[in-house]
Design an enzyme around this catalytic site. Structure first.
Site, mmCIF file in Angstrom:
data_model
loop_
_atom_site.group_PDB
_atom_site.id
_atom_site.type_symbol
_atom_site.label_atom_id
_atom_site.label_comp_id
_atom_site.label_asym_id
_atom_site.label_seq_id
_atom_site.Cartn_x
_atom_site.Cartn_y
_atom_site.Cartn_z
ATOM 1 N N THR A 295 0.826 -1.206 0.000
ATOM 2 C CA THR A 295 0.000 0.000 0.000
ATOM 3 C C THR A 295 0.859 1.255 0.000
ATOM 4 O O THR A 295 0.621 2.195 -0.771
ATOM 5 C CB THR A 295 -0.945 0.009 1.218
ATOM 6 N N SER B 50 5.313 -7.079 -2.608
ATOM 7 C CA SER B 50 5.006 -7.213 -1.182
ATOM 8 C C SER B 50 5.575 -8.512 -0.636
ATOM 9 O O SER B 50 5.391 -9.582 -1.225
ATOM 10 C CB SER B 50 3.491 -7.188 -0.966
ATOM 11 N N ASN C 252 -5.744 -9.487 -7.727
ATOM 12 C CA ASN C 252 -5.801 -10.240 -6.479
ATOM 13 C C ASN C 252 -7.136 -10.938 -6.242
ATOM 14 O O ASN C 252 -7.222 -11.862 -5.439
ATOM 15 C CB ASN C 252 -5.507 -9.321 -5.293
ATOM 16 N N GLN D 128 1.071 -9.890 -6.659
ATOM 17 C CA GLN D 128 0.581 -11.272 -6.732
ATOM 18 C C GLN D 128 1.378 -12.144 -7.709
ATOM 19 O O GLN D 128 1.188 -13.359 -7.752
ATOM 20 C CB GLN D 128 -0.893 -11.270 -7.159
ATOM 21 N N CYS E 146 -8.601 -6.441 2.010
ATOM 22 C CA CYS E 146 -8.451 -5.039 2.403
ATOM 23 C C CYS E 146 -9.781 -4.308 2.425
ATOM 24 O O CYS E 146 -9.905 -3.245 3.032
ATOM 25 C CB CYS E 146 -7.501 -4.325 1.439
ATOM 26 N N THR F 32 13.349 4.538 9.673
ATOM 27 C CA THR F 32 14.372 3.516 9.894
ATOM 28 C C THR F 32 14.010 2.218 9.189
ATOM 29 O O THR F 32 12.911 1.689 9.375
ATOM 30 C CB THR F 32 14.539 3.248 11.405
#
Length: 405
Positions: free
Chosen positions: A84, A215, A160, A195, A347, A253
């Site tokens: 995202t 991802s 997806n 995906q 989601c 970070t």
């Protein structure tokens, strides 16, 4: 009157997880590496003391490993908190200037559509490209939509929900020809490829993409880490301001252990032994064959399943509607038997509105509400399918009978 009764639950429930499009179990080798690095390499990679330098080295080794898989340079890989954020950085980062024109496919993930909608409110014009009844997008439709004001084209590599794989390389060539003819760097070409690992190439040169997201959570890696590939020369404005990490484009970070594990997961997912797409496809096809044989009123949506494996569909994906049954109701009943499936995109599971993906494919609200997404992984077996089929037909029949009472 026939009494509706659910199948008797087994004394020992076998857990069958078939919602891998939403999130995946960590690969054992990836998990071991994640734990090891979490214990041993805990310093801030931006610190100049020895532990910090060790952490920085780990991050840069992972960046280089990923760049080799994508056939690009290490400085084009930006680590983020997940897909995202990567999508938002790519889209909002490109569309931060004076309004122009954007092209997007209607079936994009909301992490793509919502930043575009926000840009639209700022004056950007948007052309939304339709898909066919199988969820496929045509390269020629993209080509026809490009104008001399088009700054960005967004096409999801693999959907997806219904698993359709887009012809990204063909679209990339079309955009490249336009740019050469017009002697311009625009439009940039962005693809959400979260995906796709293991199903098709991630070679950014062959795909001709300028921006691409991946991802870790979708490929048996740790959650909370993703990446944005940004081709050299592509101008993106940072969306998180702070310490100037990730070449000044993503402050914060870096999570070193997660990044190292992400690189390992991507390596496993894309090598011959790790992705196991052929095996996953066989299990998926076995499930579909069992459902067709044993459950009337079951319909497959999305690209057709080809017997030779040459199909424009993710190897692990089945989107199936069951006549007369709400998908969420079936999902909840199956959960009681240890069978875990998805309903649309995880989601957006809390939203009551109809899936925009299924709507774009022309499915009515009634049919869309009856769909279940089954997404397998390399850990899914034929024995898992056999367990599912012990209970799925009876659960479906009972729900239908209860509706008839």
């Amino acid at each position: 009157m026939e009494i509706a009764t659910m199948p008797k639950k087994p004394k020992e429930i076998r857990e069958v997880y078939m919602d891998n499009a939403a999130a995946t179990k960590m690969d054992a080798s990836v998990f071991d590496m994640f734990i090891k690095k979490s214990k041993e390499v805990y310093a801030n990679p931006s610190s100049i003391h020895s532990p910090g330098c060790v952490a920085r080295k780990d991050v840069e080794v992972a960046r280089s490993a990923i760049s080799r898989i994508l056939h690009t340079q290490p400085d084009t890989i930006l680590f983020t908190s997940g897909a995202t954020e990567s999508c938002n950085l790519a889209i909002s980062g490109v569309l931060s200037g004076d309004p122009g024109h954007v092209i997007a496919v209607r079936t994009e993930h909301h992490a793509v559509l919502y930043p575009i909608a926000a840009a639209e409110k700022r004056g950007w014009s948007v052309t939304y490209i339709d898909v066919d009844e199988y969820g496929r997008v045509a390269a020629q439709d993209i080509a026809r939509a490009i104008t001399n004001k088009t700054i960005l084209v967004c096409v999801m590599y693999a959907n997806n929900e219904m698993g359709a794989i887009a012809p990204i390389a063909e679209i990339g060539k079309t955009i490249l020809k336009w740019r050469k003819k017009q002697q311009t760097v625009f439009p940039y070409f962005f693809t959400d490829a979260c995906q796709i690992p293991g199903n098709a190439t991630l070679d950014v040169e062959k795909l001709h993409v300028d921006l691409m997201t991946l991802s870790s959570a979708k490929i048996h890696g740790p959650k909370g880490v993703g990446l944005l590939y940004k081709r050299r020369g592509v101008v993106v404005s940072p969306q998180l301001l702070g310490g100037g990490q990730e070449f000044g484009l993503r402050a914060g970070t870096e999570h070193g252990a997660a990044i190292v594990a992400f690189a390992k997961a991507l390596e496993v997912a894309t090598n011959t032994e790790g992705n196991q797409c052929a095996q996953i496809r066989e299990v998926r096809n076995y499930l579909w064959q069992c459902i067709v044989k044993n459950i009337p009123g079951a319909h497959l949506h999305g690209p057709k399943i080809e017997t030779n494996g040459d199909e424009a569909r993710l190897a692990n994906n089945l989107l199936i509607s069951f006549e007369g049954i709400e998908g969420e109701v079936l999902q909840l009943y199956l959960d009681a038997y240890g069978i875990y499936v998805g309903v649309g995109a995880a989601c957006t599971v809390e939203e009551s509105e109809k899936s925009h993906v299924l709507e774009a494919m022309g499915l009515s609200a009634d049919i869309a509400n009856t769909t279940i997404r089954w997404s397998m992984s390399k850990y899914t077996t034929n024995e898992d399918v056999d367990y599912v089929m012990k209970y799925l037909p009876g659960v479906v029949e009972t729900i239908r009978l209860s509706h008839d009472i």
